[in-house]
Structure formats: C-alpha cells, structure tokens
Design a protein around this motif. Structure first.
Motif, mmCIF file in Angstrom:
data_model
loop_
_atom_site.group_PDB
_atom_site.id
_atom_site.type_symbol
_atom_site.label_atom_id
_atom_site.label_comp_id
_atom_site.label_asym_id
_atom_site.label_seq_id
_atom_site.Cartn_x
_atom_site.Cartn_y
_atom_site.Cartn_z
ATOM 1 N N GLU A 1 30.447 22.032 -5.493
ATOM 2 C CA GLU A 1 31.538 21.245 -4.930
ATOM 3 C C GLU A 1 31.495 21.371 -3.427
ATOM 4 O O GLU A 1 31.146 22.430 -2.897
ATOM 5 N N TYR B 1 35.987 18.843 0.872
ATOM 6 C CA TYR B 1 36.478 17.726 0.076
ATOM 7 C C TYR B 1 36.103 17.966 -1.384
ATOM 8 O O TYR B 1 34.977 17.691 -1.786
ATOM 9 N N SER B 2 37.046 18.436 -2.183
ATOM 10 C CA SER B 2 36.738 18.826 -3.557
ATOM 11 C C SER B 2 36.334 17.642 -4.429
ATOM 12 O O SER B 2 35.775 17.838 -5.503
ATOM 13 N N GLU B 3 36.607 16.412 -3.993
ATOM 14 C CA GLU B 3 36.212 15.262 -4.792
ATOM 15 C C GLU B 3 34.710 14.952 -4.681
ATOM 16 O O GLU B 3 34.175 14.190 -5.473
ATOM 17 N N GLU C 1 31.070 16.097 -5.344
ATOM 18 C CA GLU C 1 30.336 17.074 -6.148
ATOM 19 C C GLU C 1 28.844 16.815 -6.048
ATOM 20 O O GLU C 1 28.411 15.681 -5.821
ATOM 21 N N SER D 1 28.339 12.880 -6.240
ATOM 22 C CA SER D 1 29.331 12.015 -6.862
ATOM 23 C C SER D 1 30.659 12.163 -6.144
ATOM 24 O O SER D 1 31.067 13.277 -5.809
ATOM 25 N N ALA D 2 31.332 11.015 -5.923
ATOM 26 C CA ALA D 2 32.668 11.015 -5.316
ATOM 27 C C ALA D 2 33.366 9.716 -5.675
ATOM 28 O O ALA D 2 32.807 8.631 -5.478
ATOM 29 N N LEU D 3 34.559 9.820 -6.232
ATOM 30 C CA LEU D 3 35.405 8.660 -6.527
ATOM 31 C C LEU D 3 34.648 7.578 -7.300
ATOM 32 O O LEU D 3 34.579 6.417 -6.899
ATOM 33 N N ASN D 4 34.038 7.953 -8.402
ATOM 34 C CA ASN D 4 33.311 7.053 -9.308
ATOM 35 C C ASN D 4 32.088 6.383 -8.684
ATOM 36 O O ASN D 4 31.610 5.370 -9.175
#
Length: 183
Positions: free
Chosen positions: A81, A85-87, A89, A122-125
């Motif tokens: 992660e 910014y934890s979103e 990955e 990967s981030a926000l789909n």
C-alpha cells in the motif's frame, strides 16, 4: 505495517527455536528449497522533486531453489500500500537468478543477480501494469533450517514514468527482509 513486523518476528522465533531443539549430532545436509515471508518496501523517487516520491510498504512471500551453494533461483510475490494514499495499492512478483555464497549450506549469505519484475498499481477502479528488468543483491545468514535475508533491487524505472506526472529522472528501488524455512 506493525502487524507485518510482528508476524515476521514470530516466524523467525519459531524457525530458530526449532533449530535449537534439533539433534546436534546429525551431520549437516544441504537444503535446496526455501519458503519464506517478510516485510517489503518500494520507493519511486524523482531527482527533480522529492515531493514527487512515492513510497509503498507491505509484505512478501518468497520461494526459491538453490541449485548448489553458489546459485539460486527465487520468486517473490509482494502486496503493498502507498504510505500516503491508502487507496493506491501495488501487487506483483519478481523472479531473480542469484550467484553468491550460502544458499544451501550454513553460514553467511552474500549474493547478486538479475531478473524480471511485474508490478500492478491499482487506485479507484483503475490500474496500470509495469514490467521490466531489475538488478539486485542481498546479505543474510543461513542457520540450516532457517535463513534471514535482506535484499535490495534496482528496477527499470522508465516503466513507471508514464504513470507519473512530473518530468525528470526516476529511480525505482525495492527492499525486503525475509525469513525463510529451508528444506
């Protein structure tokens, strides 16, 4: 991250305690296979601006085969992660061929090598995949039933430049601390 270090510490304690309780009169046998887990970190830095650096941390699972005491093939899976910014990955794998000492016999381990990496962010789909070559090296110690390794790799950074917004020269470095069971 705290849980990863606690898990690595627990694994290393269990593996080393099994060595202490083993029968010491048995002759040393080479161990060719290894399976381990540990902590993994990755950073992508820009020489123009330190505010553009991206740092990731997480865990890794590794498996290897030592052909002899001087040559090993190792594969590592990592799941990370972003530290800010934890979103965001990152997960992927690398495959390395190492030459050095200490892969199948007790004692000091020192090695270097080259290989291939594949990394998916990967981030926000949305996702972006990068892959390329890397160089790496490591130091560690082999107790017989267990080994501890610290490995640093330098990845082909131009694979990440399309994902970044700022221009400049990027450097991609990963490091991991892995405790392995040898058999």
């Amino acid at each position: 991250m705290k849980h990863i270090f606690q898990g690595t510490l627990l694994l290393s304690t269990l593996l080393l305690s099994s060595h202490v309780t083993a029968n010491g009169s048995e002759p040393a046998r080479e161990k060719h296979w290894s399976v381990g887990a540990g902590a993994y970190a990755f950073t992508l830095t820009n020489d123009n601006s330190s505010s553009e650096d991206l740092d990731f941390s997480g865990f890794n699972i590794a498996a290897g085969y030592a052909v002899n005491n001087h040559f090993q093939i190792r594969g590592t899976y990592f799941s990370l992660e972003n530290d800010e910014y934890s979103e965001i990955e990152s997960d992927g794998f690398d495959i390395m061929a190492y030459g050095g000492v200490g892969f199948s016999k007790k004692g000091f381990r020192g090695y270097g090598g080259a290989g291939f990496f594949s990394d998916k962010w990967s981030a926000l789909n949305e996702s972006e995949s990068m892959s390329g070559f890397q160089l790496g090296g490591g130091l560690g110690y082999n107790w017989g039933p267990a080994a501890l390794d610290f490995v640093v790799t330098l990845r082909q950074a131009d694979e990440y430049e399309d994902f970044m917004f700022s221009s400049g020269t990027y450097v991609a470095v990963s490091g991991n601390l892995t405790m392995s069971y040898l058999f």
